[in-house]
Design an enzyme around this catalytic site. Structure first.
Site, short mmCIF file in Angstrom:
data_model
loop_
_atom_site.label_atom_id
_atom_site.label_comp_id
_atom_site.label_asym_id
_atom_site.label_seq_id
_atom_site.Cartn_x
_atom_site.Cartn_y
_atom_site.Cartn_z
N SER A 57 37.08 35.03 47.84
CA SER A 57 36.46 33.86 47.23
C SER A 57 36.24 32.80 48.29
O SER A 57 36.96 32.75 49.30
CB SER A 57 37.37 33.30 46.13
OG SER A 57 36.94 32.03 45.69
N TYR B 14 45.90 30.24 43.75
CA TYR B 14 44.72 31.09 43.90
C TYR B 14 44.07 30.88 45.27
O TYR B 14 43.74 31.85 45.96
CB TYR B 14 43.71 30.76 42.79
CG TYR B 14 42.45 31.59 42.84
CD1 TYR B 14 42.44 32.89 42.35
CD2 TYR B 14 41.26 31.08 43.36
CE1 TYR B 14 41.29 33.66 42.40
CE2 TYR B 14 40.11 31.83 43.41
CZ TYR B 14 40.13 33.12 42.93
OH TYR B 14 38.99 33.88 42.98
#
Length: 266
Positions: free
Chosen positions: A144, A157
């Site tokens: 990501s 995350y």
């Protein structure tokens, strides 16, 4: 049995990017191991779509956070086709909590997210490495822009994806020349993942803001990300150690300011 077809394992392939990747590989002539941990109905739908595209499939339930499950996922593919040509580490989890919401970011949240996003990807590589070497295959980690830009749904995350990016670079060096290892780093993706995390209204606001800021003025669809993954699997023969940003230009810092008198302005 179509033994001559290459074989891909796609973790977390019940929905979203994983499902789109499994289907696109099936359409490109690959057999696919479809993996899920909870969403069996959706995983079976992905399996059916891949088979309708002409692929053979195997459906394997398992959490990549568990090493025994990782080994079972790989063994299911090897037991069926006696080969693994590509591993797509797509399974991922998060918790949605802004930096101010420290109470949501306890040690359990970090451990759970790292267990899937980072350790799980390593465990899958370790389970498949000898088969990938034999095939001179490849690994694609679904990371990501959170790991590159320090923005995302939560601190755990962001940190897990940063670790995944570093691990991608290390494995690309360590496993060369037999195995190529790359990662894709999407920005906002139009999938149910964000809706589950922040609700329909929150997801719509996030998408609208993304479209205003991103130079290409659009988020990615799961199919957009799948196309990049499949290119890294099938076409990028001299590419390894790449962290491919799929963020519509968000890493550029937003759109250029419009100044009167310059091309494209009034």
């Amino acid at each position: 049995m179509t033994a001559s077809r290459p074989v891909a394992i796609v973790t977390g392939s019940a929905t979203g990017v994983g499902a789109a990747t499994a289907l696109l590989l099936a359409q490109r002539g690959w057999n696919v191991a479809v993996n899920y941990s909870k969403s069996e109905t959706e995983a079976r739908a992905t399996q059916a779509a891949c088979e309708a595209a002409g692929a053979e499939t195997v459906l394997v339930r398992g959490s990549v956070a568990e090493d025994a499950d990782c080994r079972a996922i790989v063994q299911a593919a090897v037991g069926r086709w006696e080969r693994v040509d590509a591993l797509v580490n797509n399974a991922g989890v998060s918790v949605f909590g802004a930096a101010a919401g420290w109470d949501a970011l306890d040690v359990e949240a970090f451990q759970r997210i790292y267990a899937v996003n980072t350790i799980g990807s390593f465990q899958m590589v370790r389970a498949a490495v000898e088969h990938l070497k034999a095939a001179r295959g490849c690994v694609v980690n679904v990371s990501s822009i959170a790991g590159s830009l320090g923005i995302g749904s939560s601190v755990p995350y962001i940190a897990s994806k940063g670790a995944l990016n570093s691990m991608t670079l290390h494995l690309a060096r360590t496993l060369a020349p037999e195995i190529r290892v790359n990662a894709v780093c999407p920005g906002l993706i139009t999938s149910p993942w964000f809706i589950k995390g922040i609700g329909q209204e929150g997801a719509e606001k996030l998408a609208a803001n993304y479209e205003k800021i991103a130079p290409l003025a659009r988020p990615s669809s799961p199919e957009d990300v799948a196309e990049a993954i499949v290119w890294l699997v099938t076409g990028a023969k001299t590419t390894t150690g790449e962290l491919l940003l799929l963020d519509s230009g968000m890493h550029l810092g937003g759109r250029a300011p419009q100044i009167a008198g310059t091309p494209g302005t009034k």
